[in-house]
Design an enzyme around this catalytic site. Structure first.
Site, PDB file in Angstrom:
ATOM      1  N   GLU A   4       0.834  -1.202   0.000  1.00  0.00           N
ATOM      2  CA  GLU A   4       0.000   0.000   0.000  1.00  0.00           C
ATOM      3  C   GLU A   4       0.869   1.253   0.000  1.00  0.00           C
ATOM      4  O   GLU A   4       0.604   2.217  -0.746  1.00  0.00           O
ATOM      5  CB  GLU A   4      -0.925  -0.018   1.215  1.00  0.00           C
ATOM      6  CG  GLU A   4      -1.951   1.102   1.249  1.00  0.00           C
ATOM      7  CD  GLU A   4      -2.884   0.998   2.440  1.00  0.00           C
ATOM      8  OE1 GLU A   4      -3.704   1.927   2.612  1.00  0.00           O
ATOM      9  OE2 GLU A   4      -2.793   0.023   3.212  1.00  0.00           O
ATOM     10  N   ALA A  41      -7.280   2.927   9.668  1.00  0.00           N
ATOM     11  CA  ALA A  41      -6.724   1.896  10.525  1.00  0.00           C
ATOM     12  C   ALA A  41      -5.199   1.792  10.437  1.00  0.00           C
ATOM     13  O   ALA A  41      -4.594   1.027  11.191  1.00  0.00           O
ATOM     14  CB  ALA A  41      -7.335   0.537  10.177  1.00  0.00           C
ATOM     15  N   GLN A  73       0.877   5.017   6.296  1.00  0.00           N
ATOM     16  CA  GLN A  73       1.954   4.520   5.434  1.00  0.00           C
ATOM     17  C   GLN A  73       2.912   5.646   5.062  1.00  0.00           C
ATOM     18  O   GLN A  73       2.492   6.798   4.930  1.00  0.00           O
ATOM     19  CB  GLN A  73       1.404   3.935   4.135  1.00  0.00           C
ATOM     20  CG  GLN A  73       0.748   2.590   4.256  1.00  0.00           C
ATOM     21  CD  GLN A  73      -0.602   2.654   4.919  1.00  0.00           C
ATOM     22  OE1 GLN A  73      -0.867   1.957   5.899  1.00  0.00           O
ATOM     23  NE2 GLN A  73      -1.486   3.522   4.426  1.00  0.00           N
TER      24      GLN A  73
END
Length: 581
Positions: free
Chosen positions: A250, A283, A286
């Site tokens: 991600e 949640a 990054q």
């Protein structure tokens, strides 16, 4: 000798001329004699002919005697019939029509032969199955790739109905929540391309957390999602493309997105500079940036290799960290009625036990309250206290209750970052950034945060309910402090380097986020398309090209003939002298 009268019926040469001739003279001699007597240029003789009183044309080679002409007979001079049919004006019209047909024909066959031979569009569909909601993205690119990677562009995006997949109690309802987005993608892409269009679904931190807490439920849910997407759509569906993606993936896809749109990748020219990427979800958070040491992932894009430091921190998203702050406040106050400094004064929100302690990220918080407890979070609008409690989550002595302990790693000096998703939405709510991106000073950010956090619920609840921010008004004070602590305490941004961050949502109408990076990476695996056969074959094109070029040549010849006839017409004017005949 015979006396023959020649009366001219040609405009500009009016009147009658009497010629003395012999019976053996030809009609051609009569015309030549007329031209001589009228002082006209001899080369125009072919343009005329003679007729009798009844209009019959006299053939030029026959003699006067053959027509039984008598002394005193009259004949008439007219323009040659052939010349009347193809005079200057007629040749001009013919030249114009021929040239128009040739030019239009050449243009059409060239368009059909070249335009239709262009590479067709390929498409890819990506569904971002996040922790709080799912989003659809549809991208397209020319089948002809640039250095093995497609230069994609976003053509459609939409928020799917319902919540994040992990928030449903029933797996069928979770999977069916994607149907509307799948249908929208099906109508966006041309029908002939659906079967060749790959569809991807990347489930992010919400599903990663469910996999940690209940692997069986997460596996069954993903199986149902695959069944809906692959079984109820016409897309090219691979089970491997419908999956839970890792946090590192991600982060890396986010880096691809910001640098593709920031035009630092090889397709826009070689550049030693690249942006770092900062992504913040519900949640997890990054970060990714290029590095020459300690790389965690390597990418191949546009035939260039990129080494990245890519990291994701589960539980350090906006909603999960807010949940941890709530659990910490309950433990500290040991009460079912909890004063929450991050929420506005005058607001009270009821929260069941499981909504706080029934999640992976708060499993390490112990409390003596039973599972049936309903807690009440009462806002106190205390900005300074809110920041203290947010900071406590980062600096707890033993924060082993979270799956990922946030590694404090300062970014390289002078590196510029693009911050999107939760970062951007927080700055945009505080009126500090537009969708096209803005830099913000740390002091201005903190001043706006303190000003908003000091407001009561009565003040901030006046916002129009239709405003997209309306459902989240109680959360923005916490969000702002979390962004502050994450960027400064955890990532090490200072007063000086904070302005190296560009808070941004879109570039040129394309959304920044990991789905774009996944789409770009997916094009690497696709073979470059061969251009389709043109609408007309090369042989047909060659024949038609020859025909229209010949027609164009005939147009040029007709134009030259028109010029010649026009010059002859000017010769009808009498000469000033006889000249030598």
């Amino acid at each position: 000798m015979l006396r023959i009268e020649i009366e001219s019926l040609v405009t500009g040469i009016d009147g009658m001329t009497v010629l003395m001739t012999v019976e053996t003279a030809s009609v051609e001699n009569l015309i030549t004699g007329f031209i001589f007597e009228r002082r006209l240029r001899p080369e125009i003789a072919p343009d005329f002919c003679l007729t009798d009183a009844r209009g019959n044309i006299l053939k030029r080679h026959r003699t006067v005697a053959s027509y039984d002409m008598k002394d005193g007979d009259k004949v008439y001079l007219i323009k040659n019939k052939r010349q009347l049919l193809f005079g200057c004006r007629n040749w001009t019209i013919l030249a114009t029509l021929s040239s128009l047909i040739a030019i239009v024909g050449l243009s059409v066959i060239t368009y059909l032969y070249t335009k239709s031979a262009a590479f067709p569009f390929d498409y890819v569909v990506v569904i971002d199955a996040g922790s709080t909601h799912s989003d659809l993205y549809v991208f397209q690119w020319r089948g002809e790739k640039f250095r093995n990677t497609g230069v994609v562009e976003e053509i459609a995006t939409s928020r799917c109905e319902g919540e994040g997949l992990a928030n449903y109690n029933d797996i069928s309802s979770a999977a069916d929540s994607l149907q509307g987005c799948i249908q929208l993608a099906s109508t966006t892409i041309p029908p002939h391309a659906l079967g060749a269009t790959e569809i991807y679904l990347g489930a992010t931190a919400g599903m990663r957390l469910l996999m940690l807490s209940n692997a069986t439920a997460a596996t069954l849910l993903m199986q149902e999602v695959r069944a809906v997407i692959c079984g109820k759509s016409r897309f090219k569906c691979s089970l491997d493309n419908i999956r839970i993606i890792s946090g590192e993936e991600e982060a890396a896809y986010g880096w691809i997105s910001v640098n593709f749109l920031g035009k630092t990748l090889a397709y826009a020219g070689s550049s030693p500079f690249s942006y770092g990427a900062l992504d913040l979800g519900g949640a997890s958070t990054q970060t990714a940036y290029s590095t020459s040491t300690n790389a965690t992932v390597s990418l191949q894009l546009f035939s260039e290799r990129y080494d990245l430091y890519s990291q994701s921190y589960l539980c350090y998203g906006l909603r999960e960290t807010e949940r941890m702050v709530g659990a910490s406040l309950i433990m500290e106050q040991n009460s079912t009625v909890v004063n929450n400094p991050c929420r506005p004064f005058g607001n009270a929100t009821s929260m069941p036990y499981d909504s706080i302690f029934g999640h992976v990220c708060t499993k390490g918080f112990s409390t003596a309250f039973p599972n049936s407890t309903i807690f009440t979070m009462k806002g106190t609008s205390n900005s300074a206290e809110c920041k203290i409690h947010v900071r406590h989550i980062f600096h707890a002595a033993n924060p082993t209750h979270v799956p990922d302990k946030l590694t404090i790693r300062s970014p390289e000096d002078r590196r510029e970052f693009m911050a999107f998703s939760g970062y951007y939405s927080t700055m945009e709510f505080l009126n500090l950034s537009r969708s096209t991106g803005d830099r913000v000073s740390l002091s201005a950010f903190r001043n706006h945060t303190d000003a908003f956090c000091a407001r009561s619920w009565k003040e901030i609840s006046m916002l129009d309910p239709s405003d997209p921010h309306s459902p989240y008004l109680t959360m923005y004070c916490f969000n702002a402090h979390f962004v502050d602590v994450l960027l400064t305490d955890a990532y090490g941004f200072t007063d000086q380097t904070f302005e190296n961050i560009i808070f941004i949502e879109k570039v040129g109408g394309t959304s920044i986020g990991w789905p774009l990076g996944m789409a770009l990476n997916a094009t690497n695996a696709r073979a470059s398309e061969m251009p389709p056969e043109p609408a007309i074959s090369p042989v047909t094109f060659g024949i038609l090209l020859t025909v229209f070029l010949l027609l164009l040549l005939s147009a040029i010849l007709c134009a030259l003939k028109a010029i010649r006839v026009a010059r002859h017409h000017r010769n009808y004017q009498p000469l000033s002298t006889y000249g030598a005949i």
